[in-house]
Scaffold this motif. Sequence first.
Motif, PDB file in Angstrom:
ATOM      1  N   PHE B 160      12.453  21.958  -5.459  1.00  0.00           N
ATOM      2  CA  PHE B 160      13.900  21.918  -5.683  1.00  0.00           C
ATOM      3  C   PHE B 160      14.491  22.703  -4.506  1.00  0.00           C
ATOM      4  N   VAL B 161      15.383  22.050  -3.764  1.00  0.00           N
ATOM      5  CA  VAL B 161      15.730  22.575  -2.435  1.00  0.00           C
ATOM      6  C   VAL B 161      17.094  23.252  -2.413  1.00  0.00           C
ATOM      7  N   GLY B 162      17.081  24.493  -2.022  1.00  0.00           N
ATOM      8  CA  GLY B 162      18.323  25.263  -1.970  1.00  0.00           C
ATOM      9  C   GLY B 162      18.651  25.768  -0.578  1.00  0.00           C
ATOM     10  N   ALA B 163      19.863  26.273  -0.468  1.00  0.00           N
ATOM     11  CA  ALA B 163      20.293  26.896   0.783  1.00  0.00           C
ATOM     12  C   ALA B 163      21.383  27.900   0.446  1.00  0.00           C
ATOM     13  N   ALA B 164      21.742  28.679   1.431  1.00  0.00           N
ATOM     14  CA  ALA B 164      22.818  29.642   1.249  1.00  0.00           C
ATOM     15  C   ALA B 164      24.114  29.029   1.762  1.00  0.00           C
ATOM     16  N   ALA B 165      25.231  29.574   1.280  1.00  0.00           N
ATOM     17  CA  ALA B 165      26.520  29.211   1.859  1.00  0.00           C
ATOM     18  C   ALA B 165      27.351  30.478   1.888  1.00  0.00           C
ATOM     19  N   ASN B 166      28.067  30.634   2.976  1.00  0.00           N
ATOM     20  CA  ASN B 166      28.933  31.800   3.082  1.00  0.00           C
ATOM     21  C   ASN B 166      30.380  31.341   3.167  1.00  0.00           C
ATOM     22  N   PRO B 167      31.099  31.405   2.035  1.00  0.00           N
ATOM     23  CA  PRO B 167      32.493  30.941   2.037  1.00  0.00           C
ATOM     24  C   PRO B 167      33.391  31.843   2.864  1.00  0.00           C
ATOM     25  N   PHE B 168      32.877  33.005   3.270  1.00  0.00           N
ATOM     26  CA  PHE B 168      33.741  34.013   3.898  1.00  0.00           C
ATOM     27  C   PHE B 168      33.550  34.112   5.408  1.00  0.00           C
ATOM     28  N   ALA B 169      32.516  33.485   5.925  1.00  0.00           N
ATOM     29  CA  ALA B 169      32.280  33.588   7.366  1.00  0.00           C
ATOM     30  C   ALA B 169      33.356  32.801   8.105  1.00  0.00           C
ATOM     31  N   ASP B 170      33.401  33.004   9.385  1.00  0.00           N
ATOM     32  CA  ASP B 170      34.389  32.301  10.199  1.00  0.00           C
ATOM     33  C   ASP B 170      33.728  31.144  10.910  1.00  0.00           C
ATOM     34  N   PRO B 171      34.443  30.168  11.401  1.00  0.00           N
ATOM     35  CA  PRO B 171      35.847  29.882  11.110  1.00  0.00           C
ATOM     36  C   PRO B 171      35.996  29.253   9.715  1.00  0.00           C
ATOM     37  N   PHE B 172      37.052  29.623   8.980  1.00  0.00           N
ATOM     38  CA  PHE B 172      37.184  29.191   7.590  1.00  0.00           C
ATOM     39  C   PHE B 172      37.296  27.678   7.467  1.00  0.00           C
ATOM     40  N   GLU B 173      37.960  27.024   8.417  1.00  0.00           N
ATOM     41  CA  GLU B 173      38.198  25.585   8.244  1.00  0.00           C
ATOM     42  C   GLU B 173      36.914  24.743   8.227  1.00  0.00           C
ATOM     43  N   ILE B 174      35.808  25.314   8.707  1.00  0.00           N
ATOM     44  CA  ILE B 174      34.581  24.504   8.636  1.00  0.00           C
ATOM     45  C   ILE B 174      33.672  24.959   7.494  1.00  0.00           C
ATOM     46  N   ARG B 175      34.118  25.882   6.686  1.00  0.00           N
ATOM     47  CA  ARG B 175      33.266  26.383   5.593  1.00  0.00           C
ATOM     48  C   ARG B 175      32.931  25.269   4.596  1.00  0.00           C
ATOM     49  N   VAL B 176      33.915  24.454   4.244  1.00  0.00           N
ATOM     50  CA  VAL B 176      33.645  23.375   3.296  1.00  0.00           C
ATOM     51  C   VAL B 176      32.935  22.201   4.004  1.00  0.00           C
ATOM     52  N   PRO B 177      33.389  21.793   5.184  1.00  0.00           N
ATOM     53  CA  PRO B 177      32.607  20.791   5.919  1.00  0.00           C
ATOM     54  C   PRO B 177      31.134  21.204   6.100  1.00  0.00           C
ATOM     55  N   ARG B 178      30.920  22.493   6.264  1.00  0.00           N
ATOM     56  CA  ARG B 178      29.539  22.962   6.439  1.00  0.00           C
ATOM     57  C   ARG B 178      28.731  22.761   5.151  1.00  0.00           C
ATOM     58  N   LEU B 179      29.391  22.990   4.017  1.00  0.00           N
ATOM     59  CA  LEU B 179      28.732  22.722   2.733  1.00  0.00           C
ATOM     60  C   LEU B 179      28.419  21.222   2.626  1.00  0.00           C
ATOM     61  N   ALA B 180      29.393  20.408   3.012  1.00  0.00           N
ATOM     62  CA  ALA B 180      29.189  18.953   2.966  1.00  0.00           C
ATOM     63  C   ALA B 180      28.005  18.554   3.840  1.00  0.00           C
ATOM     64  N   LYS B 181      27.883  19.225   4.960  1.00  0.00           N
ATOM     65  CA  LYS B 181      26.805  18.919   5.887  1.00  0.00           C
ATOM     66  C   LYS B 181      25.452  19.284   5.267  1.00  0.00           C
ATOM     67  N   LYS B 182      25.398  20.428   4.597  1.00  0.00           N
ATOM     68  CA  LYS B 182      24.140  20.822   3.946  1.00  0.00           C
ATOM     69  C   LYS B 182      23.787  19.834   2.838  1.00  0.00           C
ATOM     70  N   ILE B 183      24.813  19.352   2.123  1.00  0.00           N
ATOM     71  CA  ILE B 183      24.550  18.366   1.067  1.00  0.00           C
ATOM     72  C   ILE B 183      24.025  17.075   1.698  1.00  0.00           C
ATOM     73  N   ALA B 184      24.637  16.680   2.804  1.00  0.00           N
ATOM     74  CA  ALA B 184      24.152  15.479   3.501  1.00  0.00           C
ATOM     75  C   ALA B 184      22.713  15.666   3.971  1.00  0.00           C
ATOM     76  N   ALA B 185      22.359  16.888   4.310  1.00  0.00           N
ATOM     77  CA  ALA B 185      20.986  17.149   4.745  1.00  0.00           C
ATOM     78  C   ALA B 185      20.017  17.099   3.568  1.00  0.00           C
ATOM     79  N   GLY B 186      20.544  17.235   2.349  1.00  0.00           N
ATOM     80  CA  GLY B 186      19.689  17.082   1.176  1.00  0.00           C
ATOM     81  C   GLY B 186      19.587  18.301   0.273  1.00  0.00           C
TER      82      GLY B 186
END
Lengths: 222, 310
Positions: B160-186
């Motif tokens: 079962f594959v997990g990863a970390a996400a940091n909603p507070f790191a910069d730049p904020f505008e890519i924080r959610v796209p970055r989550l989307a990218k991790k989801i796309a990665a699986g």
Amino acid sequence: MIVADKKPIEEIIEEVKDHDKILILGCNECVTVCEAGGKKEVGVLASALRIYFLNQGKEMKIDERTLERQCDQEYLDEIRDVADDYDAILSLACGVGVQFTAEQYFSRPVYPGVNTCFLGATEERGLWTERCQACGQCVLASTGGICPISRCAKRILNGPCGGSSNGKCEISKELTCAWHLIVERLKSLDRLDDYEKLFPIKDWSTDRAGGPRKVVREDVQL
Amino acid sequence: MSEAKTPSKLEKILRAGHLGVTSECGPPRGTDPDAIKKKAELIKDHVDAINITDNQTSMTRLCSLASCIHLKLMGLEPILQMVTRDRNRIALQSDILGAASFDIHNMLCLTGDHQSFGDCKQGQNVHDLDSMQLIQTVRHMRDEGKFLGGDDIKRPPNMFVGAAANPFADPFEIRVPRLAKKIAAGVEFIQTQCIYNLEKFEEWMRLARERGLTEKVFILAGLTPMKSAGMAKYMKNRVPGMDVPDELVKRLAGVPKEKQAQEGIDICVESIQRLKEMEGVKGFHIMAIEWEEKVPEIVERTGLHPRPKN
Ligand code: SF4
Ligand code: SF4
């Protein structure tokens, strides 16, 4: 260009102290631009060494010469006639120049007088910064023209990592986070959507990892 | 969300719709397995799975994989943390196989702190893959049953594959796209950076919900109770990517020193209670660093105990 920095004089003294006749050989290309191994630095180093050995009571012949390039046989041939007059050459060229000189003057010890640091650019007088690690498969087209391999402390291809803070890298407040720059650039190019494209696992075989590299260009070979 | 794809207990609990609870233990700087076992004993009845950190802050420690095996032998559910800093793709795939051979069913894919934070500042870092590519790698090994090199894996790993996400790191505008990218990665579950700024976290969750991401990944909200006002100041000023609001530092500083630890626990409990109401939060990752004995209190006071039997 290739950016180099001066070696501490103590280290250079250690290298050459047992010789009696040395040639300090500068290079007129990158190391001249980054003020580490051009004609001027050859002169300064030669004077410092002369004073040092004079104070030590050691007689040492120290000559100066600066070639157009040390990474080119044609220019290295210019010292063919005089090379035998010295028992060592102290090269202030980058590591490439030092080695190429050593290959051409095989029976003579050749010592490095600078530390070769990276491929970079002059940001301002006295400040040079890295821009490329010669990975052999350039990715700049998809990263807004900013290289994550040389400018991200973890060479992350899908960055930034969680340590990016206020535009700075986690390793130093002095260092701009490469991925911060990439995002800013993509924004200004109106290409922020590209950020979500996953960068595939990189083939590092064209990098240092693949072993010593060469470029063969039959179209230009004589 | 649909049927469990792996034998992971954490996955089953999350897919059954329960709020999951995870915590973490750091391995010792030596060879004594009791160090890790004792920490696990303190929390085992209050969490569903236990992360084992991988040479966190780049300090050399007993390895994550061996520590996970100790937990597994105690009948517990480990989450193997793996950073891409120290191992190339051969070693990463090999360790994934090693973990799977002990039926370790959870993995957290991370980049890892830079080695300059640790005890081997002069060492190389590897970063052959990054964390996104490690997610892709383990999913590829599991779902395709193949190595990166293309050959078949006999008895593929079932993680079962997990990863970390940091909603507070910069730049904020890519924080959610970055989550989307991790989801796309699986990625299938996320453990977030410690949350102190609840408003900012709420904003991140709102944007994630708008894109439908909270339907695609289980988000476990990360929490670390503060032991003192001093720790809060340190986290605020010194730890990269950490967002500690001034009010929180003030609140801790406002109580006498000997009561600050309890105040820290209270703040953590209040945060969890608020986060429980937040749509899209599927559980909690409680990182009580060298303070594992406080995890049961936090879990009990927030009504997350007893844990489901999966
Ligand atoms: S991607 Fe490779 S070739 Fe291009 S600038 Fe970076 S290191 Fe140099
Ligand atoms: S902070 Fe930025 S530059 Fe530094 S390691 Fe992380 S992504 Fe790379």
